[in-house]
Design a protein around this motif. Sequence first.
Motif, PDB file in Angstrom:
ATOM      1  N   LEU A  33       0.693  -1.183  -0.092  1.00  0.00           N
ATOM      2  CA  LEU A  33       0.050  -0.011   0.117  1.00  0.00           C
ATOM      3  C   LEU A  33       0.757   1.074   0.102  1.00  0.00           C
ATOM      4  O   LEU A  33       0.400   2.173  -0.643  1.00  0.00           O
ATOM      5  CB  LEU A  33      -0.840  -0.002   1.269  1.00  0.00           C
ATOM      6  CG  LEU A  33      -2.029  -0.921   1.333  1.00  0.00           C
ATOM      7  CD1 LEU A  33      -2.818  -1.048   2.363  1.00  0.00           C
ATOM      8  CD2 LEU A  33      -2.900  -1.012   0.065  1.00  0.00           C
ATOM      9  N   ASP A  36       1.879   1.502  -3.595  1.00  0.00           N
ATOM     10  CA  ASP A  36       0.482   1.743  -4.505  1.00  0.00           C
ATOM     11  C   ASP A  36      -0.026   3.148  -4.334  1.00  0.00           C
ATOM     12  O   ASP A  36      -0.290   3.669  -5.388  1.00  0.00           O
ATOM     13  CB  ASP A  36      -0.369   0.871  -4.362  1.00  0.00           C
ATOM     14  CG  ASP A  36      -0.097  -0.541  -4.770  1.00  0.00           C
ATOM     15  OD1 ASP A  36       1.030  -0.824  -5.221  1.00  0.00           O
ATOM     16  OD2 ASP A  36      -0.811  -1.602  -4.371  1.00  0.00           O
ATOM     17  N   PHE A  37       0.221   3.631  -3.150  1.00  0.00           N
ATOM     18  CA  PHE A  37      -0.614   4.909  -2.948  1.00  0.00           C
ATOM     19  C   PHE A  37       0.483   6.084  -2.479  1.00  0.00           C
ATOM     20  O   PHE A  37       0.177   7.033  -1.895  1.00  0.00           O
ATOM     21  CB  PHE A  37      -1.762   4.852  -1.991  1.00  0.00           C
ATOM     22  CG  PHE A  37      -2.534   3.843  -2.528  1.00  0.00           C
ATOM     23  CD1 PHE A  37      -3.532   4.115  -3.337  1.00  0.00           C
ATOM     24  CD2 PHE A  37      -2.829   2.445  -1.513  1.00  0.00           C
ATOM     25  CE1 PHE A  37      -4.570   3.203  -3.705  1.00  0.00           C
ATOM     26  CE2 PHE A  37      -3.769   1.636  -2.244  1.00  0.00           C
ATOM     27  CZ  PHE A  37      -4.696   2.017  -3.093  1.00  0.00           C
ATOM     28  N   PRO A  89     -11.836  -4.396  -0.960  1.00  0.00           N
ATOM     29  CA  PRO A  89     -10.876  -3.982  -1.839  1.00  0.00           C
ATOM     30  C   PRO A  89     -10.754  -4.581  -3.054  1.00  0.00           C
ATOM     31  O   PRO A  89      -9.911  -4.253  -4.104  1.00  0.00           O
ATOM     32  CB  PRO A  89      -9.491  -4.132  -0.892  1.00  0.00           C
ATOM     33  CG  PRO A  89      -9.825  -5.354   0.001  1.00  0.00           C
ATOM     34  CD  PRO A  89     -11.281  -5.244   0.325  1.00  0.00           C
ATOM     35  N   SER A  92     -13.363  -2.872  -5.174  1.00  0.00           N
ATOM     36  CA  SER A  92     -12.826  -1.475  -5.584  1.00  0.00           C
ATOM     37  C   SER A  92     -11.512  -1.362  -4.725  1.00  0.00           C
ATOM     38  O   SER A  92     -11.580  -0.757  -3.700  1.00  0.00           O
ATOM     39  CB  SER A  92     -14.132  -0.313  -5.134  1.00  0.00           C
ATOM     40  OG  SER A  92     -13.603   0.963  -5.095  1.00  0.00           O
ATOM     41  N   TYR A  93     -10.439  -1.206  -5.519  1.00  0.00           N
ATOM     42  CA  TYR A  93      -9.274  -1.006  -5.000  1.00  0.00           C
ATOM     43  C   TYR A  93      -8.923   0.454  -4.727  1.00  0.00           C
ATOM     44  O   TYR A  93      -8.680   1.197  -5.889  1.00  0.00           O
ATOM     45  CB  TYR A  93      -8.105  -1.817  -5.756  1.00  0.00           C
ATOM     46  CG  TYR A  93      -6.654  -1.944  -5.088  1.00  0.00           C
ATOM     47  CD1 TYR A  93      -6.416  -2.485  -3.821  1.00  0.00           C
ATOM     48  CD2 TYR A  93      -5.547  -1.082  -5.752  1.00  0.00           C
ATOM     49  CE1 TYR A  93      -5.184  -2.385  -3.476  1.00  0.00           C
ATOM     50  CE2 TYR A  93      -4.431  -1.175  -5.112  1.00  0.00           C
ATOM     51  CZ  TYR A  93      -4.149  -1.741  -3.854  1.00  0.00           C
ATOM     52  OH  TYR A  93      -2.963  -1.666  -3.447  1.00  0.00           O
ATOM     53  N   SER A  94      -8.914   1.042  -3.763  1.00  0.00           N
ATOM     54  CA  SER A  94      -8.316   2.223  -3.429  1.00  0.00           C
ATOM     55  C   SER A  94      -7.898   2.396  -1.910  1.00  0.00           C
ATOM     56  O   SER A  94      -8.034   1.447  -1.279  1.00  0.00           O
ATOM     57  CB  SER A  94      -9.776   3.324  -3.681  1.00  0.00           C
ATOM     58  OG  SER A  94     -10.797   3.134  -2.515  1.00  0.00           O
ATOM     59  N   PHE A  95      -7.132   3.489  -1.625  1.00  0.00           N
ATOM     60  CA  PHE A  95      -6.711   3.546  -0.110  1.00  0.00           C
ATOM     61  C   PHE A  95      -7.833   3.661   0.897  1.00  0.00           C
ATOM     62  O   PHE A  95      -7.636   2.682   1.778  1.00  0.00           O
ATOM     63  CB  PHE A  95      -5.879   4.888  -0.017  1.00  0.00           C
ATOM     64  CG  PHE A  95      -5.395   5.015   1.340  1.00  0.00           C
ATOM     65  CD1 PHE A  95      -4.118   4.258   1.700  1.00  0.00           C
ATOM     66  CD2 PHE A  95      -5.836   6.032   2.084  1.00  0.00           C
ATOM     67  CE1 PHE A  95      -3.627   4.263   3.054  1.00  0.00           C
ATOM     68  CE2 PHE A  95      -5.148   6.081   3.480  1.00  0.00           C
ATOM     69  CZ  PHE A  95      -4.170   5.288   3.886  1.00  0.00           C
ATOM     70  N   ALA A  96      -8.825   4.162   0.301  1.00  0.00           N
ATOM     71  CA  ALA A  96     -10.127   4.138   1.303  1.00  0.00           C
ATOM     72  C   ALA A  96     -10.855   2.581   1.580  1.00  0.00           C
ATOM     73  O   ALA A  96     -11.064   2.159   2.540  1.00  0.00           O
ATOM     74  CB  ALA A  96     -11.314   5.128   0.719  1.00  0.00           C
ATOM     75  N   SER A  97     -10.822   2.016   0.339  1.00  0.00           N
ATOM     76  CA  SER A  97     -11.240   0.663   0.735  1.00  0.00           C
ATOM     77  C   SER A  97     -10.347  -0.251   0.937  1.00  0.00           C
ATOM     78  O   SER A  97     -11.018  -1.297   1.966  1.00  0.00           O
ATOM     79  CB  SER A  97     -11.651   0.106  -1.018  1.00  0.00           C
ATOM     80  OG  SER A  97     -10.520   0.018  -1.588  1.00  0.00           O
ATOM     81  N   CYS A  98      -9.154   0.020   1.267  1.00  0.00           N
ATOM     82  CA  CYS A  98      -8.355  -0.906   1.854  1.00  0.00           C
ATOM     83  C   CYS A  98      -8.237  -0.713   3.266  1.00  0.00           C
ATOM     84  O   CYS A  98      -8.201  -1.752   4.162  1.00  0.00           O
ATOM     85  CB  CYS A  98      -6.841  -0.775   1.410  1.00  0.00           C
ATOM     86  SG  CYS A  98      -6.677  -1.744  -0.350  1.00  0.00           S
ATOM     87  N   ASN A 160      -1.259  -9.777  -9.552  1.00  0.00           N
ATOM     88  CA  ASN A 160      -1.565  -8.367  -8.623  1.00  0.00           C
ATOM     89  C   ASN A 160      -1.899  -9.347  -7.191  1.00  0.00           C
ATOM     90  O   ASN A 160      -2.384 -10.223  -7.317  1.00  0.00           O
ATOM     91  CB  ASN A 160      -3.014  -7.841  -8.947  1.00  0.00           C
ATOM     92  CG  ASN A 160      -3.244  -6.480  -8.179  1.00  0.00           C
ATOM     93  OD1 ASN A 160      -2.927  -6.443  -7.025  1.00  0.00           O
ATOM     94  ND2 ASN A 160      -3.439  -5.448  -9.180  1.00  0.00           N
TER      95      ASN A 160
END
Length: 389
Positions: A33, A36-37, A89, A92-98, A160
């Motif tokens: 993470l 990725d972010f 995640p 929907s893979y995003s920082f918020a979803s993780c 992934n």
Amino acid sequence: MKALINRRNYIPVLFTFFIMGFCDVVGMATSHLKEDFALSEVMAGFIPSMVFIWFLILSLPSALMMNRYGRKTMVQASNVITIAGMLIPFISYSFASCMTAFILLGIGNTILQVSLNPLLTDVVKGERLASCLTVGQVIKAVSSFCGPFIALAAVSVFGNWMYLFPTFAAVTMISWVLLLFTDIEESPVAGDGENGVFSTFGLLKDKTILLYFLGIFFLVGVDVGTNTLSPKLLIERCGFDVDKASLGSSVYFICRTAGAFLGSFLLARMNEIKYLRINTVLAVISIAVLFFAHNIPSILITIGGIGFFCSSIFSVLFSLALKARPDKANEISGFMITGVCGGAVIPPLMGVATDVIGNQTGSLIIITICLLYIVFCAFSAQSARQSIS
């Protein structure tokens, strides 16, 4: 004579210990993470907090709900929450979803850890209980080191790492189905839940219990911190890419599993306080060497040493706390689980220290401080126990 183990019920309950190990994937996931972010060390340090802060917030409420709804019901609720968290995640893979996924994983794991051990006591009786609890912890440790391998397999097959999330969801679903068709006769609950809450917090006044509680708090901080740090050290000092760096977490958990397995035999044959002192000192020596380790073998050996020597400390501290106040065994059990929130507090401190110093030596300093307290706890344990005899 009634059987000590109901084998038909034992296997589904024991299988659920594998789900308990999923929370440790947060260490390996933090490295992914962060890349990725594009997170800072401080922000990345808060990721494990999303999982472990719930042990502080929900342990006692979970115990009260277990009294009302039953142990199996609470374990099943934890499975449902974990499944939901692991699917988010992937959808929907995003920082918020993780972050949402790790919050739900932490909530589910808190409920699971509070309710699963008592549920095991309903299918295992007498002198076999201690050995079966140890088997459960070994299964949890196996789950912990499987996480990085599942991530590597996901990268190899699907390209992934995040495909480990639906894998975890599928395994949790198996646990839910197995328990659904398992009929368990639960022991009746005694006592007043409200008084239990006040009684539990009142244990803070007992210096012996406070000593062991802080020992568990810092021990879980060491566990989560080392798990989080190990891939970062391989990236920083050995030039690993983020996918291959998960090898550090795998080695850590393999050694922790081996240490827990060996400890289950050694603790049956030697004094638990002597065992505690030897292992804490060796863990400090391991992390001292890690300050100067700059090649792959030395880093992996010392990381593995920390996992190996710390593997059985939790059970020893937990046991000493119960023996210190056997009249308050239920309250102590709930109180000690809240100490797992050390996994939420220590990693952010590591992130701050790393940013201040400019490299992972800052994280090593924080973990060393935690280990030094555990050494203090180990060498205070005998006098603490004598003081209440």
